[in-house]
Scaffold this motif. Structure first.
Motif, short mmCIF file in Angstrom:
data_model
loop_
_atom_site.label_atom_id
_atom_site.label_comp_id
_atom_site.label_asym_id
_atom_site.label_seq_id
_atom_site.Cartn_x
_atom_site.Cartn_y
_atom_site.Cartn_z
N VAL A 145 0.86 -1.19 0.00
CA VAL A 145 0.00 0.00 0.00
C VAL A 145 0.89 1.23 0.00
O VAL A 145 1.86 1.30 0.75
CB VAL A 145 -0.92 0.02 1.24
N THR A 146 0.58 2.20 -0.84
CA THR A 146 1.49 3.34 -1.01
C THR A 146 0.97 4.65 -0.41
O THR A 146 1.66 5.65 -0.45
CB THR A 146 1.76 3.56 -2.51
N ARG A 147 -0.25 4.63 0.13
CA ARG A 147 -0.74 5.80 0.88
C ARG A 147 -1.36 5.31 2.17
O ARG A 147 -1.94 4.23 2.24
CB ARG A 147 -1.77 6.60 0.07
N GLY A 148 -1.27 6.13 3.20
CA GLY A 148 -1.82 5.76 4.49
C GLY A 148 -1.18 6.59 5.59
O GLY A 148 -0.50 7.59 5.32
N LEU A 149 -1.42 6.19 6.83
CA LEU A 149 -0.91 6.93 7.98
C LEU A 149 0.08 6.06 8.76
O LEU A 149 -0.10 4.85 8.87
CB LEU A 149 -2.08 7.32 8.90
N GLY A 150 1.10 6.70 9.29
CA GLY A 150 2.05 5.98 10.13
C GLY A 150 3.14 5.28 9.34
O GLY A 150 3.60 5.76 8.31
N ASP A 151 3.59 4.14 9.86
CA ASP A 151 4.68 3.34 9.29
C ASP A 151 5.99 4.13 9.23
O ASP A 151 6.80 3.95 8.32
CB ASP A 151 4.32 2.83 7.89
N HIS A 152 6.19 4.99 10.23
CA HIS A 152 7.42 5.80 10.26
C HIS A 152 8.67 4.96 10.52
O HIS A 152 9.77 5.38 10.17
CB HIS A 152 7.30 6.89 11.34
N ASP A 153 8.50 3.80 11.15
CA ASP A 153 9.65 2.95 11.48
C ASP A 153 9.89 1.85 10.44
O ASP A 153 10.86 1.10 10.56
CB ASP A 153 9.44 2.27 12.84
N LEU A 154 9.02 1.76 9.45
CA LEU A 154 9.10 0.64 8.51
C LEU A 154 10.37 0.70 7.67
O LEU A 154 10.68 1.73 7.07
CB LEU A 154 7.87 0.63 7.61
N LYS A 155 11.08 -0.41 7.63
CA LYS A 155 12.32 -0.49 6.84
C LYS A 155 12.30 -1.75 5.99
O LYS A 155 11.59 -2.71 6.28
CB LYS A 155 13.55 -0.48 7.76
N VAL A 156 13.09 -1.73 4.93
CA VAL A 156 13.26 -2.91 4.11
C VAL A 156 13.83 -4.04 4.97
O VAL A 156 14.71 -3.80 5.81
CB VAL A 156 14.20 -2.62 2.92
N PHE A 157 13.32 -5.24 4.78
CA PHE A 157 13.73 -6.39 5.59
C PHE A 157 15.25 -6.55 5.58
O PHE A 157 15.89 -6.48 4.54
CB PHE A 157 13.07 -7.66 5.05
N SER A 158 15.78 -6.73 6.78
CA SER A 158 17.23 -6.96 6.97
C SER A 158 18.08 -5.83 6.40
O SER A 158 19.15 -6.06 5.83
CB SER A 158 17.66 -8.29 6.33
N SER A 159 17.58 -4.60 6.52
CA SER A 159 18.36 -3.45 6.05
C SER A 159 17.99 -2.21 6.86
O SER A 159 17.11 -2.25 7.72
CB SER A 159 18.11 -3.18 4.56
N ASN A 160 18.66 -1.12 6.56
CA ASN A 160 18.39 0.14 7.23
C ASN A 160 17.69 1.13 6.29
O ASN A 160 17.64 2.32 6.57
CB ASN A 160 19.70 0.77 7.73
N ILE A 161 17.15 0.64 5.19
CA ILE A 161 16.54 1.51 4.19
C ILE A 161 15.09 1.80 4.58
O ILE A 161 14.25 0.89 4.64
CB ILE A 161 16.58 0.86 2.80
N PRO A 162 14.74 3.06 4.87
CA PRO A 162 13.36 3.38 5.28
C PRO A 162 12.39 3.39 4.09
O PRO A 162 12.74 3.79 2.99
CB PRO A 162 13.49 4.78 5.89
N ILE A 163 11.17 2.93 4.35
CA ILE A 163 10.13 2.91 3.33
C ILE A 163 9.31 4.20 3.34
O ILE A 163 8.74 4.60 2.33
CB ILE A 163 9.18 1.71 3.57
N LYS A 164 9.27 4.86 4.48
CA LYS A 164 8.36 6.00 4.67
C LYS A 164 8.45 7.07 3.59
O LYS A 164 7.41 7.62 3.19
CB LYS A 164 8.62 6.63 6.05
N PRO A 165 9.63 7.43 3.06
CA PRO A 165 9.67 8.48 2.03
C PRO A 165 8.79 8.17 0.81
O PRO A 165 8.35 9.10 0.11
CB PRO A 165 11.15 8.54 1.64
N PHE A 166 8.52 6.90 0.55
CA PHE A 166 7.72 6.54 -0.62
C PHE A 166 6.22 6.47 -0.32
O PHE A 166 5.41 6.33 -1.22
CB PHE A 166 8.18 5.18 -1.18
#
Length: 262
Positions: A136-157
């Motif tokens: 899902v590409t729109r919504g609220l929250g998920d500020h801590d979500l990162k790509v599995f086994s990495s430090n790449i944040p998903i939130k900017p997208f």
């Protein structure tokens, strides 16, 4: 979205959700959607879409454009380009179909080393994911979500801004069988707009127009039919296809009162 971020820090809460809201104001319905929930109006048997899902497929070009402008968001593991399938190292130097943020169709390009990286958007339909993580590409929250086994944040997208559609109730005559249906993706994953409209008409005709419980019964029936019946092979619909494995929430809101019934 900012409030969720503040609570994340102060109350150590994480996670996120989609949002679908309907506001009635001065004769108009404003339907705002951020995520993969959906709303339709059923008026005199006609289906009027009041939202659309925001997924990696529907927002492909927005996501690719952001990655093109800010390649640092991809880390060194992903490419913003899309290919029909994963590319193998042995295909270096060969030509393959691809598309970027400017393209609706496909073109050929010579495969380079960077093209071997994992694609920003991978998979099709409900299986499509951003960075192999979220569908899902729109919504609220998920500020801590990162790509599995990495430090790449998903939130900017991910975008918290909804798309808003307006329906003017004063432009039409409405009867008690005209309704606005709001449902989470658990409903729409297994039930089409036409099937939802069929259930609405089927249930409403069994009740008097001034019976307020008729709309609650429609919502309950939509939930039950989308979940299905538990059998040996899991939850199954009436046609023996898999029932929804997601959460199912449904609201059915009447657009016309008994006084409008003809």
């Amino acid at each position: 979205d900012e409030q969720i971020e503040r609570e994340r820090a102060s109350q150590r809460l994480s996670g996120g959700c989609c949002a679908l809201a309907a506001i009635y104001l001065m004769g108009k319905f404003y339907v705002a959607n951020a995520g993969d929930s959906r709303a339709i109006i059923i008026r005199n048997g006609e289906i009027i879409p009041m939202s659309r899902e925001f997924t990696p497929e529907t927002e492909r070009q927005r996501l690719q454009f952001l990655a093109f402008l800010r390649p640092e968001l991809l880390g060194k593991e992903f490419t913003h380009l899309e290919f029909p399938r994963r590319i193998q190292p042995k295909e270096l130097g060969k030509k393959m179909l691809y598309r970027d943020q400017t393209m609706n169709g496909w073109a050929y390009k010579k495969i380079e080393e960077d093209d071997l990286k994992f694609p920003l958007i991978y998979g099709e339909g409900k299986k499509a994911r951003v960075m192999a993580t979220i569908g899902v590409t729109r919504g609220l929250g998920d500020h801590d979500l990162k790509v599995f086994s990495s430090n790449i944040p998903i939130k900017p997208f991910l975008s918290c801004f909804p798309e808003v559609r307006v329906y003017d109730l004063t432009q039409y005559e409405h009867c008690p069988d005209d309704v606005l249906v709001l449902g989470t993706d658990g409903l729409w994953d297994v039930t089409s707009d036409k099937e939802v409209a069929g259930v609405v008409m089927e249930v409403l005709t069994g009740y008097e127009p001034n019976d307020p419980c008729r709309y609650t019964v429609v919502a309950q029936e939509l939930v039950v039919r989308s979940r299905g019946v538990l059998k040996e092979r899991g939850w199954r619909l009436a046609n023996d296809k898999l029932g929804s494995g997601d959460d199912i929430s449904v609201f059915v809101i009447p657009l016309g009162g008994p006084g409008n019934y003809t």
